[in-house]
Design an enzyme around this catalytic site. Sequence first.
Site, short mmCIF file in Angstrom:
data_model
loop_
_atom_site.label_atom_id
_atom_site.label_comp_id
_atom_site.label_asym_id
_atom_site.label_seq_id
_atom_site.Cartn_x
_atom_site.Cartn_y
_atom_site.Cartn_z
N HIS A 95 46.84 -7.47 14.95
CA HIS A 95 47.02 -6.20 14.24
C HIS A 95 45.67 -5.72 13.69
O HIS A 95 44.87 -6.52 13.22
CB HIS A 95 48.03 -6.37 13.10
N GLU A 165 48.52 0.64 19.19
CA GLU A 165 48.48 1.22 17.85
C GLU A 165 47.09 1.76 17.56
O GLU A 165 46.20 1.00 17.15
CB GLU A 165 48.81 0.15 16.80
P1 PGA Z 1 52.86 2.57 10.23
O1 PGA Z 1 52.27 1.14 10.65
O2 PGA Z 1 54.16 2.73 10.96
O3 PGA Z 1 53.03 2.48 8.75
O4 PGA Z 1 51.86 3.60 10.65
C1 PGA Z 1 52.43 0.63 11.93
C2 PGA Z 1 51.80 -0.74 12.01
O5 PGA Z 1 50.81 -0.99 11.35
O6 PGA Z 1 52.30 -1.61 12.75
#
Ligand code: PGA
Length: 246
Positions: A95, A165
């Site tokens: 992440h 992401e």
């Molecule tokens: P968010 O975070 O949905 O709050 O943008 C997603 C994540 O960090 O996995």
Amino acid sequence: MYKRILAANWKMNLGINDSLVLAKKIAKDIKVSKDKQYILCPSFHSIYSIKNKISKIKLYLGAQDCSQFSNGAYTGDISATMLTKLGCKYVILGHSERRIYLNENNEILKKKLYLAHKASLKVIFCVGEKIEDYKINKSKEKIEKQLSDVFSKNISKENLIIAYEPVWAIGTNKTPNLDEINGMHKFIKELIKKRYRINNIRVLYGGSVNSSNSRKIFSLSNVDGGLIGGASLNASEFIKIYDSLN
Ligand code: PGA
């Protein structure tokens, strides 16, 4: 045909009781269907009680990280095997918050991935470009490196899910446009196919997904589900997002 996936990343939020209340609400109200599944990733301290108190309902649990070491004198770490024994079936690795705030690099992630798979955990592996890379059109290059530096030739499709992401979309209420999301997912799938001979790896989208934008994002042909942060801390919002995953 693989199931589509909605994973909740609760990050470092909620105490044990609040986590349990949220997990119970979700498990009680969500309409489980055979072609999609949800995964809850609470913080470490809540996993045990959720696993034990909601054992009757089919609930998949994941952790948000695991150690790069298998066991021993590594204060504060939790191993992949410990997570399996706790009842986790999944672990999120790579992440961007860990890459940025905890200096996780590709070398460390490679070790974590190996140990997670050895412990039979399925990995949700996160990749994503920073805003400065996005602005100069270097997103694909960055993501290709994040993948190829970590995966070895013998990765398996069963144990691996990728989450795209964009760092600049996390918690910001901003998202790439739909063509950009679909294009990046397609790029990741083609790369994995070319390099590792794996067809149709599941790629989830994460970053500011909510119940207002989820249906459109999930309707994209290369999107297989989502990784949800902020919006997963509210049971009805998370369930609405799950319902929009068709
Ligand atoms: P968010 O975070 O949905 O709050 O943008 C997603 C994540 O960090 O996995």
